[in-house]
Design an enzyme around this catalytic site. Structure first.
Site, PDB file in Angstrom:
ATOM      1  N   HIS A 203     -14.834 -13.035   6.777  1.00 47.44           N
ATOM      2  CA  HIS A 203     -15.869 -12.793   7.754  1.00 47.44           C
ATOM      3  C   HIS A 203     -16.292 -11.447   7.125  1.00 47.44           C
ATOM      4  O   HIS A 203     -15.107 -10.732   6.755  1.00 47.44           O
ATOM      5  CB  HIS A 203     -15.348 -13.148   9.052  1.00 47.44           C
ATOM      6  CG  HIS A 203     -16.220 -12.664  10.310  1.00 47.44           C
ATOM      7  ND1 HIS A 203     -15.913 -11.467  10.509  1.00 47.44           N
ATOM      8  CD2 HIS A 203     -17.241 -12.953  11.299  1.00 47.44           C
ATOM      9  CE1 HIS A 203     -17.243 -11.009  11.765  1.00 47.44           C
ATOM     10  NE2 HIS A 203     -16.925 -12.056  11.870  1.00 47.44           N
TER      11      HIS A 203
ATOM     12  N   GLN B 132     -10.337 -17.382  14.449  1.00 49.88           N
ATOM     13  CA  GLN B 132     -10.757 -18.665  14.374  1.00 49.88           C
ATOM     14  C   GLN B 132     -10.081 -19.844  14.303  1.00 49.88           C
ATOM     15  O   GLN B 132     -10.317 -21.072  15.284  1.00 49.88           O
ATOM     16  CB  GLN B 132     -11.814 -19.527  13.411  1.00 49.88           C
ATOM     17  CG  GLN B 132     -12.966 -18.192  13.431  1.00 49.88           C
ATOM     18  CD  GLN B 132     -14.136 -18.403  14.440  1.00 49.88           C
ATOM     19  OE1 GLN B 132     -13.913 -19.705  15.488  1.00 49.88           O
ATOM     20  NE2 GLN B 132     -15.105 -17.566  14.915  1.00 49.88           N
TER      21      GLN B 132
ATOM     22  N   LYS C 111     -13.355 -15.179  21.926  1.00 53.87           N
ATOM     23  CA  LYS C 111     -13.444 -17.110  21.295  1.00 53.87           C
ATOM     24  C   LYS C 111     -12.333 -18.254  21.752  1.00 53.87           C
ATOM     25  O   LYS C 111     -12.593 -19.280  21.705  1.00 53.87           O
ATOM     26  CB  LYS C 111     -13.117 -16.283  19.678  1.00 53.87           C
ATOM     27  CG  LYS C 111     -14.016 -15.170  19.582  1.00 53.87           C
ATOM     28  CD  LYS C 111     -14.173 -16.224  17.681  1.00 53.87           C
ATOM     29  CE  LYS C 111     -15.109 -14.296  17.118  1.00 53.87           C
ATOM     30  NZ  LYS C 111     -16.066 -14.607  16.868  1.00 53.87           N
TER      31      LYS C 111
ATOM     32  N   CYS D  30     -21.931 -13.482   9.249  1.00 52.34           N
ATOM     33  CA  CYS D  30     -21.292 -12.468   9.079  1.00 52.34           C
ATOM     34  C   CYS D  30     -20.103 -12.979   7.869  1.00 52.34           C
ATOM     35  O   CYS D  30     -18.993 -13.002   7.895  1.00 52.34           O
ATOM     36  CB  CYS D  30     -20.438 -12.084  10.259  1.00 52.34           C
ATOM     37  SG  CYS D  30     -20.944 -11.167  11.191  1.00 52.34           S
TER      38      CYS D  30
ATOM     39  N   ASP E 196      -6.041 -13.239   9.528  1.00 53.71           N
ATOM     40  CA  ASP E 196      -7.342 -12.921  10.289  1.00 53.71           C
ATOM     41  C   ASP E 196      -7.400 -14.807  11.479  1.00 53.71           C
ATOM     42  O   ASP E 196      -7.679 -15.699  10.597  1.00 53.71           O
ATOM     43  CB  ASP E 196      -8.963 -12.507   9.190  1.00 53.71           C
ATOM     44  CG  ASP E 196     -10.054 -13.305  10.124  1.00 53.71           C
ATOM     45  OD1 ASP E 196     -10.268 -13.626  11.632  1.00 53.71           O
ATOM     46  OD2 ASP E 196     -11.368 -12.786  10.575  1.00 53.71           O
TER      47      ASP E 196
HETATM   48  C1  LIG Z   1     -13.012 -15.522  11.219  1.00 49.67           C
HETATM   49  C2  LIG Z   1     -13.629 -14.370  11.665  1.00 49.67           C
HETATM   50  N1  LIG Z   1     -13.119 -12.989  11.970  1.00 49.67           N
HETATM   51  C3  LIG Z   1     -13.015 -11.898  12.599  1.00 49.67           C
HETATM   52  C4  LIG Z   1     -14.221 -12.265  13.751  1.00 49.67           C
HETATM   53  C5  LIG Z   1     -14.605 -10.788  14.263  1.00 49.67           C
HETATM   54  O1  LIG Z   1     -13.763 -11.380  15.822  1.00 49.67           O
HETATM   55  P1  LIG Z   1     -15.073  -9.651  16.687  1.00 49.67           P
HETATM   56  O2  LIG Z   1     -15.983  -9.593  17.002  1.00 49.67           O
HETATM   57  O3  LIG Z   1     -14.399 -10.129  18.359  1.00 49.67           O
HETATM   58  O4  LIG Z   1     -13.881  -8.416  16.368  1.00 49.67           O
HETATM   59  C6  LIG Z   1     -14.791 -13.751  13.770  1.00 49.67           C
HETATM   60  C7  LIG Z   1     -15.823 -13.891  14.719  1.00 49.67           C
HETATM   61  O5  LIG Z   1     -16.529 -13.446  14.396  1.00 49.67           O
HETATM   62  C8  LIG Z   1     -14.315 -14.377  13.538  1.00 49.67           C
HETATM   63  O6  LIG Z   1     -15.100 -15.778  13.032  1.00 49.67           O
END
Ligand SMILES: Cc1ncc(COP(=O)(O)O)c(C=O)c1O
Ligand SMILES: Cc1ncc(COP(=O)(O)O)c(C=O)c1O
Lengths: 142, 416, 416, 142
Positions: B129, B210, B233, B373, B207
C-alpha cells in the site's frame, strides 16, 4: 474524605519534612519527576553493609507526595536493602494511611517509592546487575 | 477454539447502517462490500463514544478531577486490551497514532532517521500500500538509501526466491511488508519472512492494516519488530491507529511528535522525555476514538477471530465461485483460499472499474474501484485499476448474489 | 455585531454532561471549569458523528459509491467552514491534523527542516505551551539553530522591548507565539508582533489553541503565516487539529506524513504528490471527528464569537472579584480584563494545586492543577504549579460562587 | 440512470477515441492524473495564430474520462485559444450529455478540460504570464 486525606500527620510531614536535604558524598543520588503534575523528588543515599545508612530527599510537590517521601525516609532509614526491595505500593499507602486515593493521586503517594527503587537499580547497576533487576517494580511505574 | 459458525443475522442487527437505503431514489438496501477501505460500526462502538462525550469527557493523564480520572482509565484500559488482542508482552509497547499511515511514518522518522544510512537497502514488496511505500521513499531521499521491491508472481504470491537473493546480496537494514495485500488478498508467509530476516539481523515491520481485522495476529509468535494497523478497518472509529514496537527497540527510539504529554520536564533549551509509551503520544489524543475502539475490540473478541476468519473464508469461497461463472472476468490473487483473505479484485472485459462502481452503486452495492493505493502493484499487473469487493462479518451470501447479478447488468449496459 | 447577551440557561440544555453528578457518592452536580484543557460537547456535535457512523460511514476521496460521496462532501464542507471561520482566503489553506500539537510539528518538520539553518534564531515566548516549544527544540537540535524566549513581565505581559532587541540583533528566521496564554490568559498584541516580524521578512506561526475557541480570529487581518488550533477545545471532538498556512508558503512545503491519499502517482522509486491541501493529509483521516467539528463550528457561529467573548469577560470579571476576597491568594496574569481571556491561574498560601484540585473534586468542581504544559513559564513565575479555572459559554455565576466557597473549605482543611 | 450515462455515443468515443495519439513536435505537451482513481491524460497541442492547430491525447481511464477527452479534442480542434479560455465545467458536461453525474464522477468528466487548461497555462507561462493566469480555472480543480 478530603478531611481524611489531609489529616494532621500528613500536613505535619508536608510542612515539617523529615530527612529533607542533601548528603555529602552519597553512594547514590537520583532524580525523577511526575510527568502528570511536575512533582519532583531527589533521593540521596548512603549504603553500608547492605543497609541504608543514611537517606535524605529533596523535592517539591503536593502534600501527599512530600509527606509520603518524608514518611518513607523514616521508614527505611537504617533498614536492610532487602526491605526496600520488598516494599510494595500497598505498604506505602498503609504507612501514610491513605488507602482510598484515586488513580491520579496514588501516583503522588508513590513517587518517592519509585525514586527509591530507581536509586537501588542504579546502585546495583554496575556491581550486580542481577540484584539491580530485582528492584525493578512495575507496580510503581506510571 | 469456537467451532460454531457466526450468526450473521444477529450480527447485522448490531449495525445501524445496514438498514440504510441507497441507490436511485433510495430504493435499494445498502450492500456494503468496501470493508478493506473501512468497516461499518456496531452500536456498541458508537455508544461507547456517546457515553464518553455525554458523561466523562475530559482531557487525560494530567487531571486530578473525576472526569479526568475516568477518561484516563478508559483510555489506558484500551491500551491493555490492544496489547492482549495482538499478544504483546506489555501495554508499554502499544502507541496510539492517527491511523496506520502515521504509525508507519512514526517509525520511518524516528527509528528510520536514526538507523538507516546511506546505501542501506529497505526491502518492500510489489504489493505494498502507498502508506508502506511513501514514508520509506521520503526517508530514502534524505538518507540516500535504496528501496528494493520483492516481486509478485502471476498467481499473486510473493517471490520468496527474490527475498533470498536480496538478503544475500544487499545491505538490507529493514524489511517492511504487509501481512495481507489489500488488493490481491494474499496472506504472506510472515513467520518465514521474519525468521529469515532475523537470521540476518534485520528487523521487520509488518503493515497489519489488513490482517489484524481479519486474522488472529500474535506478535510474539511471529516475532515481528514493528506492527501497524488502523481501528477504522476493524469496527472502530476513524482517527485511531496503533503502532506496536518491541520494547528493546522502542526504548532506543527518539521522539517524533513533540509537545504536551510526551515530556517529563521542559526547560528552555532542553527537554526530558516521558516514559514509554507516552513519549510517542504528543498533544491531546483522540480519546473518544480510543474509547470507541475499546468496544470494537470487545466485540471482535466476543466473536472470536477464528470465527471471523471462517466466515470470511466461507463468503469468499462462495463469491469466487459466483464470479467465476461470469464471462470475461479476470480475478487477481491466489486461487487457494487458505492463502488469501476476504478481498477480491477483478476486471471484466473493457468495463473500467470506475464505470463498474457507478453501475454497482445504482444497485445499492458499495464496491471500490481504482488503484487501491497500490500503484506499484497496478504497474506489475499492468492494469490502470481494478474493482474490489471486500467482506466482513456482516456480509451474507444473499449480498454476494446481488453483487453477481449486478455484474451481469453491467455487461448489458456496456453492450457486451 | 450581536449585542444581546448569551442565554446560558438555554445553552446548558444542549450539553448532556452538565447533568452529570460527581463527587462523594455522586452527590454533586458537575461544575466544569477545565475548559482550557478541553471543552464539553453539545448534542449537535455528538449527533453529527452518530449520524455519520449510522448512515453514511465510508472512507473518503476515492470512493465512487454513494456513502463515499456523502462522506467526502461532509468532510470537505467542513474545510470550507473552517476557512470561513478564521477568514482564510481559500479552503486549500486548511489542513486537518490530529491536534494542534501535530499541526505545529507538521510545520517544524516540513517547513522547518527546509528553511531553518544553522545558527538561525527561532523566537518563542516564556509563556508557550510545550507543544509550541518541543517541536522547535527537536528541530533546533538537528539544525543547530537557537531558540530565544521573549520575557514575560510581572504583570503577565510580553516584554515587547525584548522583541525589538531580538529582531534587531539576531538572525531571526521564525517567530512562534501563542495568541493567548493557557496559564496567564494573556492575549498577545498579535498584529503588532506580526507587523514587526514581516518588516524583517520573518514569518509568524500563531499557536491559536486558546484563541480560536474564545475570540474572533481573522488570519487575513493579522496576516499570520501559520496558525494552529484544536477542535476539542471548541466544542468539537477529540482527534482533530487544524493547520492554516498561507498558500504561497504551503505550496513550497515538502510533504510530512507519506501514504495513501496524499499522492497523485506512486512509482517504485518516486512519487508525485497530490494537490493542496491533500498533500498534507496522509492516510485515512478522522472523518467522523471532522464531521463532528463541522457541527461545533455551526454552533459557535450561531452564537457569534463576539457574544462568546462577552460572556467570558463577564464571568471572568465576576470570578476575579470573588477570588480577590480570599486571603493569601496569588492570581497570575494581567489585571486588565481586555488583555486576558477566561483563564484564571492562582495559588493559595501553601496549599499545593494538586491538593486543591482534590478538594475541589469532592465539591464536584473540575479545575486543573499542575504546570499546564508550560514549565518554562512555571520557572519564570518561580512556582512548581498553579491551580487553574477556565470558563466557557456554559459557565455561570452560580458556578463561580460554588468554586469560591470550595476555596474557603480548602483553607479550612489545610488549617489556614 | 447508468443506462443514461453509458449511452451509445459515450461507449463509442470510449472504444474508438478520436484524436488519440501523439504529435510530432508539439508546442506544448502536458500530463496529469486524477489522484482519486489514477485516470491519466496527456495532451499534445500545436498552436498557430492563437488557434489550436492540432490536438492529440493519450490516456487511460474510465469510459467517462476517455470519452470526455475524445469529445473535447473534437470540440476545440481548430478553435481559437480564447474559446478554450472560456470553456466551463458546464460546457463540457453538456457537450458529453452528462449533466447529472455525482461529485466523484464529475471529476472523471473534467480531467481532460483540466489538462487542456493546464497546457494553456504552460504554453503562455514564459511568453505571456498574464494570459497564462487567465487560464487558471478553479472550477476544474479538485
Ligand atoms: C495494507 C494497508 N496498509 C495501510 C493502509 C493505510 O491505513 P490508514 O489509511 O488507516 O492509515 C491500508 C488502508 O487503506 C491498507 O490496506
Ligand atoms: C496554548 C496551547 N497550545 C497548544 C496546545 C496543544 O493542544 P493539543 O493538545 O490539542 O494538541 C494547548 C492545549 O493544551 C494550548 O493550550
Amino acid at each position: 474524605m478530603s478531611d481524611d486525606i489531609y489529616r494532621e500527620i500528613i500536613l505535619d510531614h508536608y510542612r515539617n519534612p523529615r530527612n529533607k536535604g542533601r548528603l555529602t558524598d552519597p553512594d547514590v543520588t537520583i532524580h525523577d519527576s511526575n510527568p502528570l503534575c511536575g512533582d519532583e523528588i531527589d533521593m540521596h543515599l548512603k549504603v553500608e553493609e547492605d543497609r541504608i545508612k543514611d537517606i535524605k530527599f529533596e523535592g517539591r510537590g503536593c502534600a501527599i507526595s512530600q509527606a509520603s517521601a518524608s514518611m518513607l525516609t523514616e521508614m527505611v532509614s537504617n533498614k536492610p536493602l532487602s526491605m526496600v526491595k520488598n516494599l510494595s505500593k500497598e505498604d506505602i499507602l498503609e504507612n501514610i494511611g491513605l488507602t482510598n486515593l484515586g488513580p491520579a493521586r496514588i501516583k503522588c503517594a508513590l513517587l518517592s517509592l519509585k525514586v527509591l527503587k530507581m536509586s537501588m537499580v542504579k546502585y546495583y547497576a554496575d556491581k550486580d546487575p542481577k540484584s539491580a533487576g530485582d528492584f525493578h517494580d512495575e507496580s510503581v511505574k506510571y | 477454539m469456537q467451532k460454531t459458525a457466526l450468526s450473521v443475522d444477529e450480527i447485522r442487527q448490531d449495525f445501524p447502517i445496514l438498514k440504510r437505503k441507497v441507490g436511485v431514489g433510495g430504493s435499494k438496501t445498502l450492500v456494503y462490500l468496501d470493508n478493506a477501505a473501512t468497516t461499518q460500526k456496531p452500536y456498541v462502538v458508537i455508544n461507547a463514544m456517546n457515553e464518553y462525550y455525554s458523561s466523562y469527557n475530559a482531557n487525560i493523564h494530567r487531571a486530578v478531577h473525576q472526569l479526568g480520572e475516568e477518561a484516563t482509565a478508559a483510555y489506558e484500559q484500551t491500551r491493555e486490551k490492544v496489547a492482549k488482542f495482538i499478544n504483546a508482552r506489555s501495554a508499554d509497547e502499544i502507541i496510539f497514532t492517527r491511523n496506520a499511515t502515521e504509525a508507519i511514518n512514526l517509525v520511518a522518522y524516528s527509528w528510520g532517521r536514526k538507523n538507516i544510512k546511506r546505501a542501506d537497502t529497505i526491502v518492500l514488496t510489489e504489493m505494498e500500500h502507498h502508506s508502506n511505500i511513501v514514508p520509506w521513499q521520503i526517508l530514502s531521499q534524505e538518507k540516500k538509501s535504496r528501496i528494493c521491491y520483492l516481486g509478485v508472481d502471476d498467481q499473486g504470491y510473493l517471490k520468496m526466491t527474490d527475498y533470498e537473493r536480496v538478503l544475500k546480496k544487499e545491505p538490507v537494514r529493514l524489511v517492511s511488508v504487509s501481512e495481507m495485500s489489500n488488493v490481491l488478498g494474499t496472506i504472506l508467509p510472515l513467520k518465514e519472512i521474519i525468521t529469515r530476516a532475523h537470521e540476518n539481523n534485520v528487523p521487520v515491520f509488518v503493515d497489519a492494516a489488513q490482517s489484524v481485522p481479519h486474522l488472529q495476529v500474535d506478535v510474539q509468535k511471529t516475532d515481528c519488530d514493528f506492527l501497524a494497523f488502523s481501528a477504522h478497518k476493524m469496527l472502530g472509529p476513524t482517527g485511531v491507529g496503533i503502532l506496536y514496537v518491541k520494547k528493546e527497540i522502542l526504548k532506543e527510539m527518539p521522539p517524533f511528535i513533540g509537545g504536551g504529554d510526551m515530556i517529563k520536564e521542559v526547560h528552555q533549551q532542553n527537554t526530558i522525555y516521558n516514559d514509554l509509551p507516552y513519549r510517542f503520544e504528543g498533544g491531546t489524543q483522540n480519546i473518544a476514538g480510543v474509547i470507541g475502539f475499546s468496544a470494537a475490540l470487545d466485540y471482535l473478541a466476543a466473536i472470536g477471530m477464528d470465527r471471523v476468519r471462517n466466515h470470511e473464508l466461507e463468503i469468499t469461497r462462495y463469491a469466487l465461485s459466483a464470479l467465476s461463472d461470469i464471462k470475461d472476468i479476470t480475478i487477481y490473487g491466489p486461487k487457494n483460499l487458505r492463502d488469501r483473505g476476504g478481498v477480491i479484485s477483478f476486471n471484466i472485459a473493457d468495463i473500467h472499474p470506475h464505470d463498474l462502481a457507478t453501475i454497482m452503486n445504482e444497485h445499492g452495492i458499495a464496491i471500490r474501484s481504482g488503484h487501491h493505493c497500490a500503484q506499484v502493484l497496478m504497474e506489475r499487473l499492468d492494469v490502470a485499476a481494478t474493482s474490489r469487493a471486500s467482506f466482513y462479518i456482516y456480509n451474507t451470501r444473499e449480498e454476494v448474489d446481488l453483487f453477481a447479478n449486478a455484474l451481469l447488468d453491467a455487461r448489458r449496459i456496456f453492450r457486451i
